[in-house]
Write a protein that holds these residues in place. Structure first.
Motif, PDB file in Angstrom:
ATOM      1  N   SER A 168      39.391  -8.943  23.327  1.00  0.00           N
ATOM      2  CA  SER A 168      40.700  -8.375  23.629  1.00  0.00           C
ATOM      3  C   SER A 168      40.571  -6.903  24.031  1.00  0.00           C
ATOM      4  O   SER A 168      39.582  -6.238  23.702  1.00  0.00           O
ATOM      5  CB  SER A 168      41.618  -8.504  22.413  1.00  0.00           C
ATOM      6  N   PRO A 169      41.570  -6.358  24.735  1.00  0.00           N
ATOM      7  CA  PRO A 169      41.531  -4.942  25.138  1.00  0.00           C
ATOM      8  C   PRO A 169      41.420  -3.991  23.948  1.00  0.00           C
ATOM      9  O   PRO A 169      40.762  -2.954  24.043  1.00  0.00           O
ATOM     10  CB  PRO A 169      42.853  -4.761  25.887  1.00  0.00           C
ATOM     11  N   SER A 170      42.064  -4.336  22.832  1.00  0.00           N
ATOM     12  CA  SER A 170      42.006  -3.467  21.652  1.00  0.00           C
ATOM     13  C   SER A 170      40.588  -3.383  21.103  1.00  0.00           C
ATOM     14  O   SER A 170      40.111  -2.313  20.724  1.00  0.00           O
ATOM     15  CB  SER A 170      42.956  -3.991  20.565  1.00  0.00           C
ATOM     16  N   VAL A 171      39.902  -4.527  21.056  1.00  0.00           N
ATOM     17  CA  VAL A 171      38.520  -4.541  20.584  1.00  0.00           C
ATOM     18  C   VAL A 171      37.628  -3.751  21.533  1.00  0.00           C
ATOM     19  O   VAL A 171      36.765  -2.972  21.105  1.00  0.00           O
ATOM     20  CB  VAL A 171      38.006  -5.982  20.438  1.00  0.00           C
ATOM     21  N   ALA A 172      37.829  -3.923  22.827  1.00  0.00           N
ATOM     22  CA  ALA A 172      37.037  -3.180  23.814  1.00  0.00           C
ATOM     23  C   ALA A 172      37.240  -1.676  23.643  1.00  0.00           C
ATOM     24  O   ALA A 172      36.281  -0.893  23.726  1.00  0.00           O
ATOM     25  CB  ALA A 172      37.425  -3.623  25.219  1.00  0.00           C
ATOM     26  N   PHE A 173      38.477  -1.274  23.358  1.00  0.00           N
ATOM     27  CA  PHE A 173      38.771   0.154  23.152  1.00  0.00           C
ATOM     28  C   PHE A 173      38.027   0.689  21.935  1.00  0.00           C
ATOM     29  O   PHE A 173      37.406   1.757  21.982  1.00  0.00           O
ATOM     30  CB  PHE A 173      40.283   0.341  22.981  1.00  0.00           C
TER      31      PHE A 173
ATOM     32  N   HIS B   7      41.803  -8.942  10.904  1.00  0.00           N
ATOM     33  CA  HIS B   7      40.533  -9.574  10.531  1.00  0.00           C
ATOM     34  C   HIS B   7      39.579  -8.510   9.990  1.00  0.00           C
ATOM     35  O   HIS B   7      38.597  -8.140  10.648  1.00  0.00           O
ATOM     36  CB  HIS B   7      39.901 -10.270  11.734  1.00  0.00           C
ATOM     37  N   PRO B   8      39.816  -8.001   8.784  1.00  0.00           N
ATOM     38  CA  PRO B   8      38.958  -6.931   8.242  1.00  0.00           C
ATOM     39  C   PRO B   8      37.516  -7.357   8.050  1.00  0.00           C
ATOM     40  O   PRO B   8      36.609  -6.524   8.130  1.00  0.00           O
ATOM     41  CB  PRO B   8      39.626  -6.586   6.901  1.00  0.00           C
TER      42      PRO B   8
ATOM     43  N   LEU C  42      31.882  -5.973  13.964  1.00  0.00           N
ATOM     44  CA  LEU C  42      31.857  -6.275  15.396  1.00  0.00           C
ATOM     45  C   LEU C  42      32.966  -5.555  16.149  1.00  0.00           C
ATOM     46  O   LEU C  42      32.762  -5.061  17.255  1.00  0.00           O
ATOM     47  CB  LEU C  42      31.963  -7.781  15.617  1.00  0.00           C
ATOM     48  N   ILE C  43      34.149  -5.508  15.531  1.00  0.00           N
ATOM     49  CA  ILE C  43      35.289  -4.873  16.197  1.00  0.00           C
ATOM     50  C   ILE C  43      35.016  -3.396  16.455  1.00  0.00           C
ATOM     51  O   ILE C  43      35.309  -2.874  17.538  1.00  0.00           O
ATOM     52  CB  ILE C  43      36.566  -5.033  15.342  1.00  0.00           C
ATOM     53  N   LEU C  44      34.424  -2.717  15.474  1.00  0.00           N
ATOM     54  CA  LEU C  44      34.184  -1.275  15.586  1.00  0.00           C
ATOM     55  C   LEU C  44      32.822  -0.950  16.187  1.00  0.00           C
ATOM     56  O   LEU C  44      32.516   0.225  16.387  1.00  0.00           O
ATOM     57  CB  LEU C  44      34.303  -0.629  14.199  1.00  0.00           C
TER      58      LEU C  44
END
Length: 267
Positions: free
Chosen positions: A21-26, A57-58, A63-65
């Protein structure tokens, strides 16, 4: 059997996954440093992206960060401790079984619902509710149904086991503890800060996702306030220790700042 199924389901849900998603990419591309978020709009953007991803999804935060810190390894240890706390809580709030001999001696003059309320601190209040569909002059009881709600109530005095459990939670999470956080170390290494920031994120996650966290929030002791004040002190300590740099610690890096901000947003 039910407990095993629930635990297996929870573990399955915690398997990391890739989200494009764009938020994850950011969040994966952003590099945080002192003064990088220098306007309100940029700060709000960062918070919104965290709310849409890490807060949902904490367990997928690593991966997200896009962290280089081994957060999953630290988190596995912390989550095991928190699951044990939830297990202890389930024991201290479990009412006596109807066959227990104390029901015929110590509690022989009590209703069983009061005994349940004593251990759980919740009492079920039943009330009749009129559906409002009565015809004029119709006294039919079929239009009345029974409803109810749970209220926090101490019927037979305090549950001392639960009080001691919550006090122990406060002692571990609202003060320096070797298994959780510290605000008194005079000097840290980068690896120390990796561990502390990871623990901070896990504590924040646990307080909003585990049963013991829910109990601390609603309890009349207000231990939750003590824990929050300590967490604020911990973040302040991290920002202050950033200036105490030496060959083994070059200050807070982007991963540290991401974990501190993400944990705070989750909480």
């Amino acid at each position: 059997m039910t407990t095993d199924v629930e635990q297996n389901t929870r573990i399955t849900k915690e398997i990391p996954f890739f989200d494009a998603s764009p938020s994850v990419a950011f969040l994966q591309e952003i590099h945080l440093f002192e003064g990088c978020v220098n306007n309100e709009m940029a700060f709000k953007q960062l918070i919104c992206h965290l709310m849409l991803t890490v807060c949902e999804h904490p367990y997928n935060a690593s991966l997200i960060l896009n962290l280089s810190i081994p957060l999953p390894m630290y988190r596995a240890t912390m989550m095991d401790k928190f699951r044990k706390l939830d297990h202890i809580l389930s024991i201290v709030i479990k009412p006596l079984p109807v066959t227990h001999k104390a029901l015929s001696t110590r509690y022989k003059t009590c209703h069983y619902k009061d005994i349940v309320a004593h251990y759980t601190r919740y009492s079920f209040i039943a009330q009749s509710v009129d559906s409002g569909d009565d015809d004029a002059g119709d006294d039919d009881d079929d239009d009345v149904y029974i409803s109810g709600r749970f209220v926090r109530k101490s019927v037979l005095g305090q549950n001392s086991n639960l009080d001691q459990f919550l006090c122990a939670i406060r002692d571990h999470l609202a003060s320096d503890h070797s298994q959780f956080l510290t605000t008194s170390a005079a000097q840290l290494t980068t690896q120390d800060m990796d561990l502390l920031c990871s623990r901070y994120f896990c504590v924040c996650e646990a307080l909003v996702s585990f049963a013991f966290g829910d109990e601390v929030v609603v309890d009349e002791s207000r231990y939750y306030r003590d824990i929050l004040q300590y967490l604020i002190a911990f973040v302040t300590y991290c920002l202050q220790i950033d200036s105490v740099q030496h060959p083994q610690f070059s200050g807070l890096n982007s991963d540290h700042l991401k974990l501190l901000i993400a944990g705070t947003v989750v909480l």
